[in-house]
Motif scaffolding. Structure first.
Motif, mmCIF file in Angstrom:
data_model
loop_
_atom_site.group_PDB
_atom_site.id
_atom_site.type_symbol
_atom_site.label_atom_id
_atom_site.label_comp_id
_atom_site.label_asym_id
_atom_site.label_seq_id
_atom_site.Cartn_x
_atom_site.Cartn_y
_atom_site.Cartn_z
ATOM 1 N N LYS A 1 0.827 -1.217 0.000
ATOM 2 C CA LYS A 1 0.000 0.000 0.000
ATOM 3 C C LYS A 1 0.850 1.252 0.000
ATOM 4 C CE LYS A 1 -4.281 -1.393 2.257
ATOM 5 N NZ LYS A 1 -5.127 -1.209 3.430
ATOM 6 N N VAL A 2 0.269 2.275 -0.581
ATOM 7 C CA VAL A 2 0.874 3.603 -0.531
ATOM 8 C C VAL A 2 -0.128 4.504 0.161
ATOM 9 C CG1 VAL A 2 1.734 5.552 -1.861
ATOM 10 C CG2 VAL A 2 2.156 3.229 -2.665
ATOM 11 N N ASP A 3 0.252 4.999 1.338
ATOM 12 C CA ASP A 3 -0.638 5.881 2.090
ATOM 13 C C ASP A 3 -0.330 7.332 1.757
ATOM 14 O OD1 ASP A 3 -1.933 3.781 3.443
ATOM 15 O OD2 ASP A 3 -0.261 3.631 4.849
ATOM 16 N N GLY A 4 -1.309 8.001 1.200
ATOM 17 C CA GLY A 4 -1.137 9.415 0.867
ATOM 18 C C GLY A 4 -0.313 9.607 -0.395
ATOM 19 N N ALA A 5 -0.012 10.863 -0.682
ATOM 20 C CA ALA A 5 0.707 11.206 -1.916
ATOM 21 C C ALA A 5 2.168 11.531 -1.650
ATOM 22 C CB ALA A 5 0.016 12.384 -2.588
ATOM 23 N N ASP A 6 2.671 11.220 -0.455
ATOM 24 C CA ASP A 6 4.049 11.529 -0.099
ATOM 25 C C ASP A 6 5.012 10.769 -1.010
ATOM 26 O OD1 ASP A 6 6.582 10.719 1.614
ATOM 27 O OD2 ASP A 6 5.797 12.606 2.441
ATOM 28 N N GLU A 7 5.889 11.492 -1.674
ATOM 29 C CA GLU A 7 6.804 10.875 -2.648
ATOM 30 C C GLU A 7 7.800 9.923 -1.993
ATOM 31 O OE1 GLU A 7 6.620 10.845 -6.006
ATOM 32 O OE2 GLU A 7 4.744 11.917 -5.659
ATOM 33 N N ASP A 8 8.241 10.235 -0.769
ATOM 34 C CA ASP A 8 9.168 9.338 -0.064
ATOM 35 C C ASP A 8 8.501 7.999 0.240
ATOM 36 O OD1 ASP A 8 11.222 11.164 -0.127
ATOM 37 O OD2 ASP A 8 10.880 11.920 1.915
ATOM 38 N N GLU A 9 7.262 8.064 0.721
ATOM 39 C CA GLU A 9 6.516 6.836 1.026
ATOM 40 C C GLU A 9 6.300 6.012 -0.241
ATOM 41 O OE1 GLU A 9 5.519 5.543 4.029
ATOM 42 O OE2 GLU A 9 6.763 7.172 4.813
ATOM 43 N N LYS A 10 5.994 6.708 -1.305
ATOM 44 C CA LYS A 10 5.771 6.040 -2.582
ATOM 45 C C LYS A 10 7.049 5.355 -3.072
ATOM 46 C CE LYS A 10 3.264 6.992 -6.836
ATOM 47 N NZ LYS A 10 2.616 7.977 -7.675
ATOM 48 N N ALA A 11 8.170 6.041 -2.935
ATOM 49 C CA ALA A 11 9.457 5.472 -3.350
ATOM 50 C C ALA A 11 9.823 4.252 -2.509
ATOM 51 C CB ALA A 11 10.554 6.532 -3.263
ATOM 52 N N LYS A 12 9.549 4.306 -1.195
ATOM 53 C CA LYS A 12 9.822 3.175 -0.315
ATOM 54 C C LYS A 12 8.954 1.973 -0.699
ATOM 55 C CE LYS A 12 11.167 5.839 3.747
ATOM 56 N NZ LYS A 12 10.745 6.322 5.053
ATOM 57 N N ALA A 13 7.683 2.243 -0.966
ATOM 58 C CA ALA A 13 6.765 1.165 -1.349
ATOM 59 C C ALA A 13 7.205 0.544 -2.669
ATOM 60 C CB ALA A 13 5.335 1.703 -1.459
ATOM 61 N N ARG A 14 7.614 1.364 -3.609
ATOM 62 C CA ARG A 14 8.068 0.859 -4.908
ATOM 63 C C ARG A 14 9.331 0.010 -4.741
ATOM 64 N NH1 ARG A 14 6.913 0.833 -10.628
ATOM 65 N NH2 ARG A 14 8.552 -0.575 -11.294
ATOM 66 N N ALA A 15 10.243 0.455 -3.918
ATOM 67 C CA ALA A 15 11.471 -0.314 -3.683
ATOM 68 C C ALA A 15 11.146 -1.659 -3.033
ATOM 69 C CB ALA A 15 12.433 0.491 -2.810
ATOM 70 N N LYS A 16 10.189 -1.637 -2.118
ATOM 71 C CA LYS A 16 9.813 -2.881 -1.433
ATOM 72 C C LYS A 16 9.202 -3.879 -2.418
ATOM 73 C CE LYS A 16 7.040 -4.742 2.354
ATOM 74 N NZ LYS A 16 6.118 -4.466 3.460
ATOM 75 N N ILE A 17 8.265 -3.430 -3.271
ATOM 76 C CA ILE A 17 7.622 -4.355 -4.215
ATOM 77 C C ILE A 17 8.626 -4.843 -5.256
ATOM 78 C CG2 ILE A 17 6.690 -2.726 -5.926
ATOM 79 C CD1 ILE A 17 4.640 -5.606 -4.531
ATOM 80 N N ASP A 18 9.551 -3.964 -5.674
ATOM 81 C CA ASP A 18 10.593 -4.381 -6.625
ATOM 82 C C ASP A 18 11.466 -5.488 -6.018
ATOM 83 O OD1 ASP A 18 9.852 -2.694 -8.716
ATOM 84 O OD2 ASP A 18 11.208 -1.078 -8.097
ATOM 85 N N ALA A 19 11.810 -5.336 -4.735
ATOM 86 C CA ALA A 19 12.638 -6.344 -4.057
ATOM 87 C C ALA A 19 11.888 -7.667 -3.923
ATOM 88 C CB ALA A 19 13.063 -5.829 -2.686
ATOM 89 N N ILE A 20 10.604 -7.584 -3.603
ATOM 90 C CA ILE A 20 9.788 -8.807 -3.484
ATOM 91 C C ILE A 20 9.714 -9.514 -4.829
ATOM 92 C CG2 ILE A 20 7.461 -9.705 -3.060
ATOM 93 C CD1 ILE A 20 7.128 -7.320 -1.050
ATOM 94 N N ARG A 21 9.492 -8.743 -5.888
ATOM 95 C CA ARG A 21 9.392 -9.342 -7.228
ATOM 96 C C ARG A 21 10.705 -10.019 -7.605
ATOM 97 N NH1 ARG A 21 10.204 -9.059 -12.530
ATOM 98 N NH2 ARG A 21 8.480 -9.646 -13.887
ATOM 99 N N ALA A 22 11.825 -9.355 -7.354
ATOM 100 C CA ALA A 22 13.129 -9.920 -7.692
ATOM 101 C C ALA A 22 13.381 -11.207 -6.916
ATOM 102 C CB ALA A 22 14.228 -8.906 -7.401
ATOM 103 N N GLN A 23 13.004 -11.214 -5.660
ATOM 104 C CA GLN A 23 13.209 -12.395 -4.822
ATOM 105 C C GLN A 23 12.342 -13.558 -5.302
ATOM 106 O OE1 GLN A 23 10.887 -13.063 -1.572
ATOM 107 N NE2 GLN A 23 11.829 -15.073 -1.759
ATOM 108 N N VAL A 24 11.078 -13.292 -5.574
ATOM 109 C CA VAL A 24 10.133 -14.345 -5.993
ATOM 110 C C VAL A 24 10.528 -14.928 -7.348
ATOM 111 C CG1 VAL A 24 7.747 -14.743 -6.766
ATOM 112 C CG2 VAL A 24 8.169 -13.532 -4.635
#
Length: 194
Positions: free
Chosen positions: A65-88
């Motif tokens: 999830k991305v809560d709000g429009a905060d760009e830092d939060e969005k970047a963290k969420a994107r990095a997390k999903i990218d890492a999960i995808r790479a691992q899987v």
């Protein structure tokens, strides 16, 4: 207002006849001819579009999830999903790895089920998700998909082509629906007379 008036009229008519409303309704619809198999076949052949099943897919997903429009939060969420995808995608047993990753990381309640969303048809999911799910091949892992909820990766687990349902599949339900329609029409006429 019409429903309240209709209910009052029906109640008064039932009292006047010394019956319950249900008995009065039963009496008003008792002479309705139930549909025959031929009636059902005729309806089926005259309205083929009513018996077309849309294509369906089955998919699992992992949501960050991305809560709000905060760009830092969005970047963290994107990095997390990218890492999960790479691992899987790097695992030998991708199916098990995806399910485990969903249980551990998904912000969707479906995570408890390994991310399984079950079967769904076109338009049942948000457009970006829908488009990705229907474009994929079975057992494929999607690229990251961004929706209003956050970032997803999908794994398509099945697909069913759409098409016309056979008469044998719809016959019983169709017979019930046509009988209900006929009784409703008879009851409507009865209420009109009252």
């Amino acid at each position: 207002q019409e429903q309240v008036i209709g209910a009052k009229i029906l109640e008064d008519a039932a009292k006047a006849a010394g019956k319950t409303r249900e008995e009065l309704v039963e009496e008003a619809t008792k002479d309705v001819a139930l549909p025959t198999d031929e009636d059902c076949e005729k309806y089926y052949s005259e309205t083929p579009d009513a018996f077309k099943a849309p294509p369906q897919v089955r998919a699992s997903h992992i949501l960050v999830k991305v809560d709000g429009a905060d760009e830092d939060e969005k970047a963290k969420a994107r990095a997390k999903i990218d890492a999960i995808r790479a691992q899987v995608t790097g695992e030998i047993n991708v199916e098990q790895a995806f399910a485990d990753a969903a249980r551990e990381n998904s912000d969707c309640p479906s995570g408890k089920e390994g991310g399984d969303l079950g079967w769904f048809g076109p338009g049942q999911m948000v457009p970006e998700f829908d488009k990705a799910a229907f474009a994929m091949k079975v057992d494929e892992i999607s690229e990251v998909v961004e929706t209003q909820f956050g970032f997803h990766i999908l794994r398509k687990t099945g697909e069913k082509p759409g098409g016309e349902k056979a008469f044998s599949e719809v016959k019983d339900g169709l017979k019930e629906a046509l009988a209900r329609n006929a009784k409703n029409a008879a009851f409507g006429r009865f209420m009109g007379e009252l």
